[in-house]
Enzyme design. Sequence first.
Site, PDB file in Angstrom:
ATOM      1  N   HIS A 172      59.780  50.283 -20.655  1.00 58.20           N
ATOM      2  CA  HIS A 172      60.072  49.380 -20.024  1.00 58.20           C
ATOM      3  C   HIS A 172      59.207  48.417 -20.664  1.00 58.20           C
ATOM      4  CE1 HIS A 172      57.950  49.146 -16.585  1.00 58.20           C
ATOM      5  NE2 HIS A 172      58.085  49.840 -15.841  1.00 58.20           N
ATOM      6  N   HIS A 175      54.150  54.879  -4.109  1.00 59.62           N
ATOM      7  CA  HIS A 175      55.364  54.356  -4.942  1.00 59.62           C
ATOM      8  C   HIS A 175      56.370  54.725  -5.407  1.00 59.62           C
ATOM      9  CE1 HIS A 175      55.262  51.090  -7.478  1.00 59.62           C
ATOM     10  NE2 HIS A 175      54.907  51.587  -8.012  1.00 59.62           N
ATOM     11  N   GLU A 182      58.491  53.851  -7.563  1.00 56.48           N
ATOM     12  CA  GLU A 182      58.711  53.594  -8.792  1.00 56.48           C
ATOM     13  C   GLU A 182      58.875  54.943  -9.288  1.00 56.48           C
ATOM     14  OE1 GLU A 182      56.768  51.150 -11.120  1.00 56.48           O
ATOM     15  OE2 GLU A 182      57.997  50.702 -12.104  1.00 56.48           O
ATOM     16  N   ASP A 193      58.706  56.573 -12.114  1.00 53.45           N
ATOM     17  CA  ASP A 193      57.794  57.437 -13.125  1.00 53.45           C
ATOM     18  C   ASP A 193      56.806  58.464 -11.899  1.00 53.45           C
ATOM     19  OD1 ASP A 193      56.715  54.782 -12.343  1.00 53.45           O
ATOM     20  OD2 ASP A 193      55.006  55.216 -13.412  1.00 53.45           O
ATOM     21  N   HIS A 236      51.910  48.038  -6.921  1.00 55.04           N
ATOM     22  CA  HIS A 236      52.691  47.303  -7.768  1.00 55.04           C
ATOM     23  C   HIS A 236      53.811  46.771  -7.203  1.00 55.04           C
ATOM     24  CE1 HIS A 236      56.039  47.999 -11.555  1.00 55.04           C
ATOM     25  NE2 HIS A 236      54.998  46.650 -12.069  1.00 55.04           N
ATOM     26  N   ASP A 279      49.301  52.713  -9.002  1.00 53.03           N
ATOM     27  CA  ASP A 279      49.195  52.557  -9.687  1.00 53.03           C
ATOM     28  C   ASP A 279      47.524  51.476 -10.527  1.00 53.03           C
ATOM     29  OD1 ASP A 279      51.616  52.065 -11.347  1.00 53.03           O
ATOM     30  OD2 ASP A 279      52.070  50.998 -10.595  1.00 53.03           O
ATOM     31  N   TYR A 301      46.564  47.500 -19.134  1.00 52.32           N
ATOM     32  CA  TYR A 301      47.608  48.235 -17.846  1.00 52.32           C
ATOM     33  C   TYR A 301      47.638  47.120 -17.144  1.00 52.32           C
ATOM     34  CZ  TYR A 301      49.805  50.896 -14.440  1.00 52.32           C
ATOM     35  OH  TYR A 301      50.243  51.747 -13.439  1.00 52.32           O
ATOM     36  N   HIS A 318      47.990  56.569 -13.412  1.00 54.07           N
ATOM     37  CA  HIS A 318      47.915  57.187 -15.236  1.00 54.07           C
ATOM     38  C   HIS A 318      46.663  57.016 -15.007  1.00 54.07           C
ATOM     39  CE1 HIS A 318      52.501  55.651 -15.273  1.00 54.07           C
ATOM     40  NE2 HIS A 318      52.318  54.720 -13.814  1.00 54.07           N
TER      41      HIS A 318
HETATM   42 FE1  FEO Z   1      54.417  51.432 -10.650  1.00 54.40          FE
HETATM   43 FE2  FEO Z   1      53.288  53.714 -12.558  1.00 54.40          FE
HETATM   44  O1  FEO Z   1      54.472  52.799 -11.417  1.00 54.40           O
END
Ligand code: FEO
Length: 406
Positions: free
Chosen positions: A23, A77, A79, A81, A144, A163, A191, A222
């Site tokens: 994004h 989380h 989100e 992903d 996040h 994250d 990041y 990640h």
């Molecule tokens: Fe806030 Fe990797 O998602």
Amino acid sequence: MNRELRHGVDWVGHVDWDVRDFHGYRTDRGSTYNAYLVRSEKTALIDTVKAPYAEQLLASIGERVPPAEVDFIVCNHAEPDHSGSLPAILAACPKARLVCDEKCRDALGRHYDTSEWDFLVVSDGEELSLGRRRLQFLETPMVHWPESMATYLPEEKILFSMDAFGQHYASAHRFDDEEPLDVLIQEAKTYFANIVMLYSKPIERVLDRAGEFDIEMIAPSHGVIWRSHVGAILAAYRDWVAHKPRAKVLVLYDTMWQSTQRMAKEIVDGALECDVDVRLYHVRHTNLTVLATEVLDAAAIAVGSPTLNRTLMPEVAAVLTYLKGLRPANKAGLAFGSYGWTRGGATDVQEYLKAMKFEILTDPILAQFVPQPDVLDACRSAGRMLAGRALASAENAGTAAPRETG
Ligand code: FEO
């Protein structure tokens, strides 16, 4: 590939070698979506992966335990992903309870049909026994998203940090001592700057709370797992959450007929007369991801734009809009640029800098059409002034000795 954090604690995520745009975040080194399988008398999956990679995740789980035997799936989380494959994973793990906090349950309900999901809602400080191993939950709002949570495995001293401490970094290795540390820190910095700079205060609280735990490994959602350089990444985060300025001058500009470019280079030459780090970027030739990362630890920033249609150039506006959202702190700055018959470019840049609470060092430096010697002199002086301010800020922040954090 070694995927084992400890005996019975394995990485089962997905390496996304191909992703180049997250994004808007330019992920030149790809990314990973990390999920972890913790086996004890009961089995827990910590987080999942992006929706297209559900089959790979199930295959990785299946190499260790039949998915039907997974007892818990922790969602730290919502989100997509990390939660995108939840519908498929839950369908393949029929006895699994979905462990998350209250806000996460609400967020998941807005993304997916959760009417048949068996939720186990936990709150900060709660513990879930897997037998001889336990999971402890730490709510980390705004790291996040509002529902974000971290999970601690005390018997193994592993913090699954979501994250925080992540990097968009695809590699054949899973651990920090298997990849070049300077590259990892740079990716962690990128990041931080682009994903969570705005949430520096909540992350600072997480760092404070992390001190309550005995941590030997930080396993983010990640990138690589920190096991040999836990101290290094925690120290870097301390600097980043404080937006500690280094003795670094950053000059960003766009140009039409090279007048503003000429001014930018004169500012750079002025700054180079002092012992500071100086970086120059043409914003139309540089992506936002790089620029935000450079801004994070720059003490002094000059932003230049010619006047186009009575205001600043669109790419400069894009950079400043992006930065304004990220709220970088502890910056001094100034605006500059050429104009023909109205002065909107540099003066509008200055308004952005004020809105970002930069310490404004001088009125905008302006050149009508082409910078004349007096204007170039003013630019060179401004460069020296920016450098002096950068040195003073670094001195105050204790970063004067150039310790590169990425
Ligand atoms: Fe806030 Fe990797 O998602």
